[in-house]
Design an enzyme around this catalytic site. Structure first.
Site, short mmCIF file in Angstrom:
data_model
loop_
_atom_site.label_atom_id
_atom_site.label_comp_id
_atom_site.label_asym_id
_atom_site.label_seq_id
_atom_site.Cartn_x
_atom_site.Cartn_y
_atom_site.Cartn_z
N HIS A 27 0.84 -1.17 -0.05
CA HIS A 27 0.04 -0.13 0.00
C HIS A 27 1.04 1.21 0.19
O HIS A 27 2.12 1.32 0.20
CB HIS A 27 -0.65 -0.04 1.55
CG HIS A 27 -1.74 -0.83 1.68
ND1 HIS A 27 -3.10 -0.96 1.45
CD2 HIS A 27 -1.29 -2.35 2.11
CE1 HIS A 27 -3.63 -2.13 1.91
NE2 HIS A 27 -2.56 -3.12 2.20
N GLU A 89 2.40 -0.62 4.38
CA GLU A 89 2.16 0.67 3.83
C GLU A 89 3.39 1.43 3.70
O GLU A 89 4.25 1.31 4.64
CB GLU A 89 1.31 1.41 5.08
CG GLU A 89 -0.17 0.98 5.06
CD GLU A 89 -1.03 1.99 4.23
OE1 GLU A 89 -0.33 2.55 3.51
OE2 GLU A 89 -2.20 1.82 4.11
N HIS A 129 -2.29 -3.35 -3.40
CA HIS A 129 -3.71 -3.22 -2.90
C HIS A 129 -4.72 -2.80 -4.17
O HIS A 129 -5.71 -3.24 -4.14
CB HIS A 129 -3.95 -1.84 -2.05
CG HIS A 129 -5.01 -1.98 -1.45
ND1 HIS A 129 -5.46 -0.84 -0.40
CD2 HIS A 129 -5.85 -2.84 -1.12
CE1 HIS A 129 -6.47 -0.87 0.18
NE2 HIS A 129 -7.15 -2.14 -0.14
N ASP A 139 -3.33 2.18 -4.82
CA ASP A 139 -1.89 2.22 -4.39
C ASP A 139 -1.47 0.96 -4.47
O ASP A 139 -2.28 0.02 -4.58
CB ASP A 139 -2.25 2.79 -2.79
CG ASP A 139 -3.07 1.71 -1.89
OD1 ASP A 139 -4.10 1.60 -2.38
OD2 ASP A 139 -2.64 1.16 -1.15
ZN LIG Z 1 -3.95 0.74 0.55
#
Ligand SMILES: [Zn+2]
Length: 240
Positions: A27, A89, A129, A139
């Site tokens: 992400h 992330e 993602h 993303d």
């Molecule tokens: Zn995401």
């Protein structure tokens, strides 16, 4: 081993019984690591790891627990990727539309390589993602270096010479073979381009627009790029 800073978040639950970790979902967010962790906390969301632009790795949730990062999602025979995946992330100022920092990518590759080795994660399951939620998510964006990752043994890339080994010409079938949910063909096609043909994806100065409209509703992969789709389908089906 790379250094990890632990900031634990309570937003996780147990993975379903007998579920094994077999995917990594990547992400990005426009926030730097610490503000991103604060935002996740406010939203009652989480990820297993957050990597700042400086390459600092934060762990928020134990790997064996089910973090809340992918939402409604599907990839291959996995429905609800949170059950099966480790979520990572990355901070990036423009939702992955500008180059990722070298140190950040190096840290992400170290972490991913380690996860792949420890859980024996299939290469076909290292995903964006946007790959697993193509109607909803853009993303980690068009500048995420998927080929570099694949060159370093993380995930898959294609060899265009393999296209001729694939007889199938139906784009939706090929996308399914790779792993996409094609119930929305335009969204799946655009997600494929985000990952493998980023030059076909429009950039957006206003990141909020990028999030509001994830794909052009009538998008179709141009016929001249069919060989890329076929070569990818070859790489993904061969890896099974
Ligand atoms: Zn995401």
């Amino acid at each position: 081993m790379y250094p990890i800073t632990y900031i634990s978040l309570p937003y996780w639950n147990e993975r379903p019984k007998k579920t094994i970790i077999k995917s990594v979902v990547l992400h990005c967010s426009t926030h730097e690591a610490v503000p991103m962790i604060k935002l996740l906390k406010r939203l009652h969301l989480s990820a297993h790891f957050v990597i700042g632009t400086d390459g600092r790795i934060f762990q928020l949730v134990p790997e064996e627990k089910r973090a809340f990062h992918a939402g409604v999602s599907r990839w291959r025979n996995m429905y609800n990727l949170n059950h099966y995946s480790i979520g990572i992330e990355l901070s990036t100022p423009k939702m992955g539309q500008t180059a990722y920092h070298e140190t950040q990518i190096k840290a992400a590759m170290q972490l991913c390589r380690d996860l792949v080795r420890r859980y024996d994660i299939p290469s076909a399951n290292i995903v964006a993602h946007s790959d697993v939620a193509p109607t909803r998510k853009p993303d980690p964006g068009i500048m995420f270096p998927w080929k570099k990752f694949a060159d370093n043994g993380i995930g898959l890339w294609y060899d265009i010479a393999d296209a001729e080994k694939v007889l199938e010409n139906d784009k939706a079938v090929l996308l399914e073979q790779i792993g996409y949910d094609t119930r929305n063909p335009a969204a799946a096609s655009y997600a494929f381009c985000r990952h493998f043909l980023p030059q076909l994806v429009a950039t957006e100065d206003d990141v909020t627009k990028l999030i509001a409209q994830v794909y052009p509703p009538d998008f179709n992969i141009p016929d001249e790029y069919l060989p890329v789709l076929k070569a990818c389908a070859y790489a993904f089906t061969k890896s099974d």
